[in-house]
Design a protein around this motif. Structure first.
Motif, PDB file in Angstrom:
ATOM      1  N   ASN A 157     -87.985  17.566 -27.726  1.00 28.89           N
ATOM      2  CA  ASN A 157     -88.165  18.607 -26.592  1.00 28.89           C
ATOM      3  C   ASN A 157     -88.355  17.681 -25.321  1.00 28.89           C
ATOM      4  O   ASN A 157     -89.192  16.701 -25.199  1.00 28.89           O
ATOM      5  CB  ASN A 157     -89.108  19.586 -26.614  1.00 28.89           C
ATOM      6  N   SER A 203     -86.961  20.199 -19.651  1.00 30.65           N
ATOM      7  CA  SER A 203     -85.772  20.960 -19.040  1.00 30.65           C
ATOM      8  C   SER A 203     -84.924  21.686 -20.273  1.00 30.65           C
ATOM      9  O   SER A 203     -84.180  22.447 -20.175  1.00 30.65           O
ATOM     10  CB  SER A 203     -84.813  20.242 -18.196  1.00 30.65           C
ATOM     11  N   CYS A 204     -85.319  21.125 -21.448  1.00 26.13           N
ATOM     12  CA  CYS A 204     -84.479  21.419 -22.830  1.00 26.13           C
ATOM     13  C   CYS A 204     -85.739  21.552 -23.802  1.00 26.13           C
ATOM     14  O   CYS A 204     -86.117  20.442 -24.138  1.00 26.13           O
ATOM     15  CB  CYS A 204     -83.429  20.319 -23.131  1.00 26.13           C
ATOM     16  N   SER A 205     -85.848  22.809 -24.146  1.00 26.30           N
ATOM     17  CA  SER A 205     -86.749  22.812 -25.357  1.00 26.30           C
ATOM     18  C   SER A 205     -86.311  23.752 -26.483  1.00 26.30           C
ATOM     19  O   SER A 205     -85.961  24.743 -25.927  1.00 26.30           O
ATOM     20  CB  SER A 205     -88.224  23.132 -24.914  1.00 26.30           C
ATOM     21  N   SER A 245     -84.907  29.142 -27.255  1.00 20.52           N
ATOM     22  CA  SER A 245     -84.299  28.027 -26.631  1.00 20.52           C
ATOM     23  C   SER A 245     -84.592  27.988 -25.283  1.00 20.52           C
ATOM     24  O   SER A 245     -84.327  29.145 -24.622  1.00 20.52           O
ATOM     25  CB  SER A 245     -82.861  27.870 -27.237  1.00 20.52           C
ATOM     26  N   HIS A 246     -84.786  27.126 -24.663  1.00 23.92           N
ATOM     27  CA  HIS A 246     -84.748  26.852 -23.127  1.00 23.92           C
ATOM     28  C   HIS A 246     -84.078  25.756 -22.719  1.00 23.92           C
ATOM     29  O   HIS A 246     -84.308  24.647 -23.093  1.00 23.92           O
ATOM     30  CB  HIS A 246     -86.130  26.676 -22.613  1.00 23.92           C
ATOM     31  N   TYR A 247     -82.881  26.057 -22.099  1.00 24.23           N
ATOM     32  CA  TYR A 247     -81.898  25.142 -21.504  1.00 24.23           C
ATOM     33  C   TYR A 247     -81.301  25.631 -20.621  1.00 24.23           C
ATOM     34  O   TYR A 247     -80.733  26.846 -20.312  1.00 24.23           O
ATOM     35  CB  TYR A 247     -80.868  24.943 -22.826  1.00 24.23           C
ATOM     36  N   LYS A 248     -81.113  24.796 -19.545  1.00 23.22           N
ATOM     37  CA  LYS A 248     -80.460  24.804 -17.903  1.00 23.22           C
ATOM     38  C   LYS A 248     -81.082  26.192 -17.354  1.00 23.22           C
ATOM     39  O   LYS A 248     -80.434  27.046 -16.935  1.00 23.22           O
ATOM     40  CB  LYS A 248     -78.999  25.210 -18.244  1.00 23.22           C
ATOM     41  N   THR A 291     -83.721  31.088 -20.764  1.00 29.46           N
ATOM     42  CA  THR A 291     -84.829  31.286 -22.114  1.00 29.46           C
ATOM     43  C   THR A 291     -84.061  32.264 -22.895  1.00 29.46           C
ATOM     44  O   THR A 291     -84.010  33.343 -22.545  1.00 29.46           O
ATOM     45  CB  THR A 291     -86.301  31.312 -21.941  1.00 29.46           C
ATOM     46  N   LEU A 315     -76.044  24.872 -26.572  1.00 31.41           N
ATOM     47  CA  LEU A 315     -76.069  23.455 -26.068  1.00 31.41           C
ATOM     48  C   LEU A 315     -74.503  23.573 -25.601  1.00 31.41           C
ATOM     49  O   LEU A 315     -74.153  22.461 -24.632  1.00 31.41           O
ATOM     50  CB  LEU A 315     -76.241  22.445 -27.040  1.00 31.41           C
ATOM     51  N   LYS A 352     -73.568  19.984 -27.986  1.00 31.33           N
ATOM     52  CA  LYS A 352     -73.897  19.881 -29.315  1.00 31.33           C
ATOM     53  C   LYS A 352     -73.583  18.919 -30.256  1.00 31.33           C
ATOM     54  O   LYS A 352     -73.910  18.533 -31.176  1.00 31.33           O
ATOM     55  CB  LYS A 352     -73.590  21.397 -29.963  1.00 31.33           C
TER      56      LYS A 352
END
Length: 106
Positions: free
Chosen positions: A9, A12-14, A29-32, A35, A48, A52
């Motif tokens: 993680n 910015s991406c977790s 998921s937290h991406y860009k 959430t 992703l 991915k």
């Protein structure tokens, strides 16, 4: 329960996997800047997009599938309930038994 975090993680991406006592376990998921919650491990990985296919994306897929395999108990719980072995004594079962003894009148 305490969420289980993905080892790669970043701020910015977790990704996390949360186990619950009641209800289904889920991924967050937290991406860009977005959430989202997911019940399916592959949906968590699909967030992703084209990323991915990177090494970290493949590691995330393996982690998601292993978490789901290790902690998901939905299929095991439904089998134990359906195999209770009790006799059906409801009104509907009595009505079905009576129809077996009837004949059509012409």
């Amino acid at each position: 329960m305490k969420p289980i975090e993905f080892e790669h993680n970043t701020p910015s991406c977790s990704f996390t996997y949360t186990r619950t006592r009641e209800g289904p376990n889920y991924f967050v998921s937290h991406y860009k800047g977005s959430t989202r919650g997911h019940n399916d491990p592959k949906d968590c990985w699909r967030v992703l997009g084209t990323a991915k296919f990177t090494d970290s994306g493949k590691a995330l897929k393996e982690w998601c599938l292993s978490m789901d395999e290790q902690y998901n108990t939905d299929s095991q719980g439904s089998e134990s309930v359906s195999s209770s072995g009790r006799k059906d004594t409801s009104f509907a079962s009595e009505a079905m038994n009576e129809q077996d003894n009837t004949r059509m009148v012409m």
